[in-house]
Design a protein around this motif. Structure first.
Motif, short mmCIF file in Angstrom:
data_model
loop_
_atom_site.label_atom_id
_atom_site.label_comp_id
_atom_site.label_asym_id
_atom_site.label_seq_id
_atom_site.Cartn_x
_atom_site.Cartn_y
_atom_site.Cartn_z
N MET A 33 1.07 -1.19 -0.03
CA MET A 33 0.11 0.31 0.03
C MET A 33 0.88 1.02 -0.33
N LEU A 34 0.33 2.41 -0.66
CA LEU A 34 1.37 3.33 -0.86
C LEU A 34 0.67 4.40 0.78
N ILE A 35 1.52 4.50 1.58
CA ILE A 35 0.72 5.07 2.37
C ILE A 35 1.14 6.93 2.28
N MET A 36 0.02 7.95 2.24
CA MET A 36 1.15 9.05 2.01
C MET A 36 1.46 9.75 3.58
N THR A 37 2.59 10.31 4.07
CA THR A 37 2.97 10.23 5.01
C THR A 37 3.05 12.12 4.70
N PRO A 38 2.15 12.66 6.03
CA PRO A 38 2.29 14.74 5.66
C PRO A 38 2.97 15.00 6.22
N ALA A 39 3.92 16.29 6.01
CA ALA A 39 4.94 16.28 6.93
C ALA A 39 5.01 16.86 8.44
N PRO A 40 5.97 16.57 9.07
CA PRO A 40 5.75 16.46 9.93
C PRO A 40 6.02 17.98 10.74
N THR A 41 5.50 17.85 12.13
CA THR A 41 5.19 18.93 12.66
C THR A 41 6.57 19.93 13.21
N PRO A 42 6.65 21.35 13.40
CA PRO A 42 7.90 21.86 13.69
C PRO A 42 8.96 21.17 15.73
N TYR A 43 7.69 21.00 16.32
CA TYR A 43 8.99 20.37 17.33
C TYR A 43 9.23 18.89 16.91
N HIS A 44 7.93 17.48 16.08
CA HIS A 44 8.53 16.78 15.72
C HIS A 44 10.21 16.51 15.25
N GLN A 45 10.47 18.03 14.59
CA GLN A 45 11.30 18.23 13.74
C GLN A 45 12.91 18.39 14.88
N LYS A 46 11.85 19.48 15.64
CA LYS A 46 13.45 19.56 16.49
C LYS A 46 13.38 18.17 17.29
N VAL A 47 13.06 17.33 17.89
CA VAL A 47 12.70 16.01 18.78
C VAL A 47 14.19 15.32 17.78
N LEU A 48 13.34 15.68 15.94
CA LEU A 48 14.52 14.65 15.62
C LEU A 48 15.83 14.82 15.53
N ARG A 49 15.60 16.30 15.21
CA ARG A 49 17.75 17.05 14.89
C ARG A 49 18.20 16.77 16.05
N ASN A 50 17.27 17.53 16.97
CA ASN A 50 18.26 17.35 18.40
C ASN A 50 18.81 15.13 18.61
N LEU A 51 17.88 13.78 18.79
CA LEU A 51 18.36 12.57 18.79
C LEU A 51 18.90 12.55 17.58
N ALA A 52 18.42 12.46 16.20
CA ALA A 52 19.60 12.91 15.05
C ALA A 52 21.22 13.03 14.85
N PHE A 53 21.82 14.45 15.79
CA PHE A 53 22.58 14.57 15.71
C PHE A 53 23.25 14.39 16.49
#
Length: 186
Positions: A33-53
């Motif tokens: 199934m092709l699942i569309m993923t909407p753009a994440p929120t700024p807070y999601h991206q902040k958490v991603l940035r903090n953890l990934a970096f």
């Protein structure tokens, strides 16, 4: 000018269908199934940035392998191509990385839960990670400020650690990597 692709409507999609999508298209292929993923929120991206970096800095300093973050394709089979939020590939397995995608399971996969992706992260993708041998899986919940760490035992992801709001999480496969929850969520 955005490239428009029209896919034939099908009940099951495959790698061939996925590959004609434009680069950066917000889709994952899960169980055909092709699942569309909407753009994440700024807070999601902040958490991603903090953890990934933090993870990338540690892995790079110790020469342990590679860290990538979404969007990057992880290919399991012709019906399952996903884009985890963060992946770690051990230096002994970097041969699974090519110019287009990662062609096997990552050693560590991290998903940051959002309301639009929670079902897939908690059920469908977790089952894929179990079946295909992901050694360690983190579920990060920004709203609850919670991290669950699962270890793969005989193709079954087993909860090893669960922390909420405070404490230090420790990776199982990234030797000696730890991070305080405050560093992830603040």
């Amino acid at each position: 000018m955005k490239q428009q692709i029209k896919l034939e409507k099908k009940s099951i999609y495959t790698e061939e269908d996925y590959n004609v999508l434009p680069e950066g298209a917000p889709y994952q292929l899960i169980g055909g199934m092709l699942i569309m993923t909407p753009a994440p929120t700024p807070y999601h991206q902040k958490v991603l940035r903090n953890l990934a970096f933090a993870l990338w800095q540690y892995v790079k300093e110790k020469g342990l392998g590679e860290v990538f973050f979404a969007p990057i394709d992880v290919y399991f089979d012709r019906w399952n191509i996903v884009q985890p939020d963060i992946v770690f590939i051990d230096k002994m397995r970097t041969n699974i990385i090519n110019n287009q995608r990662i062609n096997a399971y990552p050693d560590l996969t991290i998903e940051i839960i959002s309301p639009s992706t929670a079902y897939y992260d908690l059920i469908d993708k977790k089952e894929l990670y179990e079946r295909y041998g992901v050694k360690e899986y983190w579920l990060v919940d920004p709203l609850k400020k919670k991290v669950e760490i699962y270890e793969n035992k005989n193709n079954k992801l087993v909860l090893k650690h669960s922390l909420k709001e405070e404490g230090v999480v420790c990776s199982i496969v990234v030797k000696d990597f730890t991070i305080d929850l405050k560093a992830i969520f603040d």
